[in-house]
Motif scaffolding. Structure first.
Motif, mmCIF file in Angstrom:
data_model
loop_
_atom_site.group_PDB
_atom_site.id
_atom_site.type_symbol
_atom_site.label_atom_id
_atom_site.label_comp_id
_atom_site.label_asym_id
_atom_site.label_seq_id
_atom_site.Cartn_x
_atom_site.Cartn_y
_atom_site.Cartn_z
ATOM 1 N N ALA A 69 8.911 2.780 6.057
ATOM 2 C CA ALA A 69 9.993 1.789 6.045
ATOM 3 C C ALA A 69 9.456 0.417 5.634
ATOM 4 O O ALA A 69 10.097 -0.303 4.859
ATOM 5 C CB ALA A 69 10.661 1.717 7.415
ATOM 6 N N LEU A 70 8.269 0.045 6.131
ATOM 7 C CA LEU A 70 7.650 -1.230 5.768
ATOM 8 C C LEU A 70 7.340 -1.263 4.276
ATOM 9 O O LEU A 70 7.659 -2.227 3.577
ATOM 10 C CB LEU A 70 6.371 -1.440 6.586
ATOM 11 C CG LEU A 70 5.581 -2.717 6.323
ATOM 12 C CD1 LEU A 70 6.400 -3.943 6.715
ATOM 13 C CD2 LEU A 70 4.263 -2.689 7.088
ATOM 14 N N ILE A 97 12.422 -3.355 11.450
ATOM 15 C CA ILE A 97 11.033 -2.980 11.161
ATOM 16 C C ILE A 97 10.085 -3.777 12.038
ATOM 17 O O ILE A 97 9.134 -3.238 12.594
ATOM 18 C CB ILE A 97 10.705 -3.168 9.667
ATOM 19 C CG1 ILE A 97 11.572 -2.257 8.814
ATOM 20 C CG2 ILE A 97 9.224 -2.899 9.405
ATOM 21 C CD1 ILE A 97 11.491 -2.523 7.327
ATOM 22 N N GLY A 98 10.361 -5.068 12.182
ATOM 23 C CA GLY A 98 9.522 -5.915 13.028
ATOM 24 C C GLY A 98 9.461 -5.411 14.450
ATOM 25 O O GLY A 98 8.392 -5.378 15.072
ATOM 26 N N SER A 99 10.592 -4.990 14.981
ATOM 27 C CA SER A 99 10.606 -4.498 16.363
ATOM 28 C C SER A 99 9.818 -3.192 16.489
ATOM 29 O O SER A 99 9.211 -2.925 17.519
ATOM 30 C CB SER A 99 12.037 -4.321 16.867
ATOM 31 O OG SER A 99 12.704 -3.316 16.160
ATOM 32 N N ALA A 111 -0.873 -17.429 10.970
ATOM 33 C CA ALA A 111 0.521 -17.724 11.319
ATOM 34 C C ALA A 111 0.560 -18.542 12.603
ATOM 35 O O ALA A 111 -0.185 -18.291 13.545
ATOM 36 C CB ALA A 111 1.296 -16.427 11.496
ATOM 37 N N SER A 112 1.442 -19.527 12.634
ATOM 38 C CA SER A 112 1.582 -20.350 13.839
ATOM 39 C C SER A 112 2.497 -19.652 14.843
ATOM 40 O O SER A 112 3.235 -18.724 14.500
ATOM 41 C CB SER A 112 2.162 -21.717 13.482
ATOM 42 O OG SER A 112 3.507 -21.587 13.087
ATOM 43 N N PHE A 117 7.926 -13.207 13.756
ATOM 44 C CA PHE A 117 7.007 -12.077 13.760
ATOM 45 C C PHE A 117 7.033 -11.358 12.419
ATOM 46 O O PHE A 117 6.004 -11.068 11.825
ATOM 47 C CB PHE A 117 7.360 -11.109 14.897
ATOM 48 C CG PHE A 117 6.522 -9.868 14.887
ATOM 49 C CD1 PHE A 117 5.215 -9.898 15.356
ATOM 50 C CD2 PHE A 117 7.017 -8.675 14.385
ATOM 51 C CE1 PHE A 117 4.418 -8.764 15.328
ATOM 52 C CE2 PHE A 117 6.234 -7.534 14.349
ATOM 53 C CZ PHE A 117 4.930 -7.578 14.828
ATOM 54 N N PHE A 118 8.262 -11.016 11.980
ATOM 55 C CA PHE A 118 8.390 -10.286 10.725
ATOM 56 C C PHE A 118 8.967 -11.195 9.665
ATOM 57 O O PHE A 118 10.022 -11.774 9.880
ATOM 58 C CB PHE A 118 9.296 -9.068 10.896
ATOM 59 C CG PHE A 118 9.363 -8.208 9.667
ATOM 60 C CD1 PHE A 118 8.403 -7.250 9.444
ATOM 61 C CD2 PHE A 118 10.362 -8.381 8.732
ATOM 62 C CE1 PHE A 118 8.445 -6.457 8.313
ATOM 63 C CE2 PHE A 118 10.415 -7.598 7.599
ATOM 64 C CZ PHE A 118 9.457 -6.635 7.383
ATOM 65 N N PRO A 119 8.315 -11.353 8.547
ATOM 66 C CA PRO A 119 7.088 -10.694 8.133
ATOM 67 C C PRO A 119 5.824 -11.518 8.351
ATOM 68 O O PRO A 119 4.724 -10.999 8.206
ATOM 69 C CB PRO A 119 7.321 -10.481 6.633
ATOM 70 C CG PRO A 119 8.118 -11.668 6.216
ATOM 71 C CD PRO A 119 8.996 -11.994 7.411
#
Length: 164
Positions: A69-70, A97-99, A111-112, A117-119
């Motif tokens: 899926a990603l 997808i992130g979850s 990343a701060s 989270f996604f992406p």
């Protein structure tokens, strides 16, 4: 995952399974389906060879479905709304997808904390390493189930990636 199943399909071409070959040929790649045809091909080969297919609700099948899926999300991108700021609102729904990727690997150290989270946070070397490891584990399990064939890549996951 696709090259591995294609390699096995080449072996199966030499066998006398006309129904299987017809069914495999009938599966067209559809990047937007919820179950990628590549995974369906793995399942079909296991069933036709008299072996137990993967449990679609368990690991490693679930992780491979997420990796597919990603991949499809980026290769066959369709615009989608992703909120740039985290929300405490109970109606806030995290990107699907992130979850599914939460807690699976080390996040992007560049990343701060305020980034989504996604992406942004999840696309990291940790994500790449996790994807490779899970893919090899899935392929290893497939080869173990499928008539005892030895994989051409030759090594199990612990011999594939260097430690950092």
């Amino acid at each position: 995952m696709r090259p591995t199943i294609t390699e096995v399909e080449d072996v199966v071409d030499d066998w006398d399974f006309p129904d299987l070959l017809q069914e495999l040929d009938g599966i067209e790649e559809n990047p937007f389906s919820s179950r990628p045809p590549t995974l369906k091909k793995y399942q079909l080969l296991l069933v036709y060879s008299g072996n137990e297919p993967f449990d679609t609700g368990s690991q490693p099948f679930q992780d491979i479905d997420t990796i597919q899926a990603l991949r499809n999300y980026f290769v066959h991108y369709e615009p989608d709304w992703i909120t740039p700021e985290p929300s405490n609102d109970s109606e806030h729904i995290e990107h699907e997808i992130g979850s599914r990727l939460q807690g699976k690997f080390e996040l992007n150290p560049l990343a701060s904390d305020s980034q989504e989270f996604f992406p942004t946070k999840c696309l990291s070397s940790g994500c790449a390493k996790w994807s490779i490891e899970r893919s090899i584990e899935f392929a290893d399990q497939f080869y173990d189930r499928f008539l005892g064939l030895e994989p051409r890549y030759g090594s199990k996951v612990e011999n594939t990636l260097p430690d950092r």
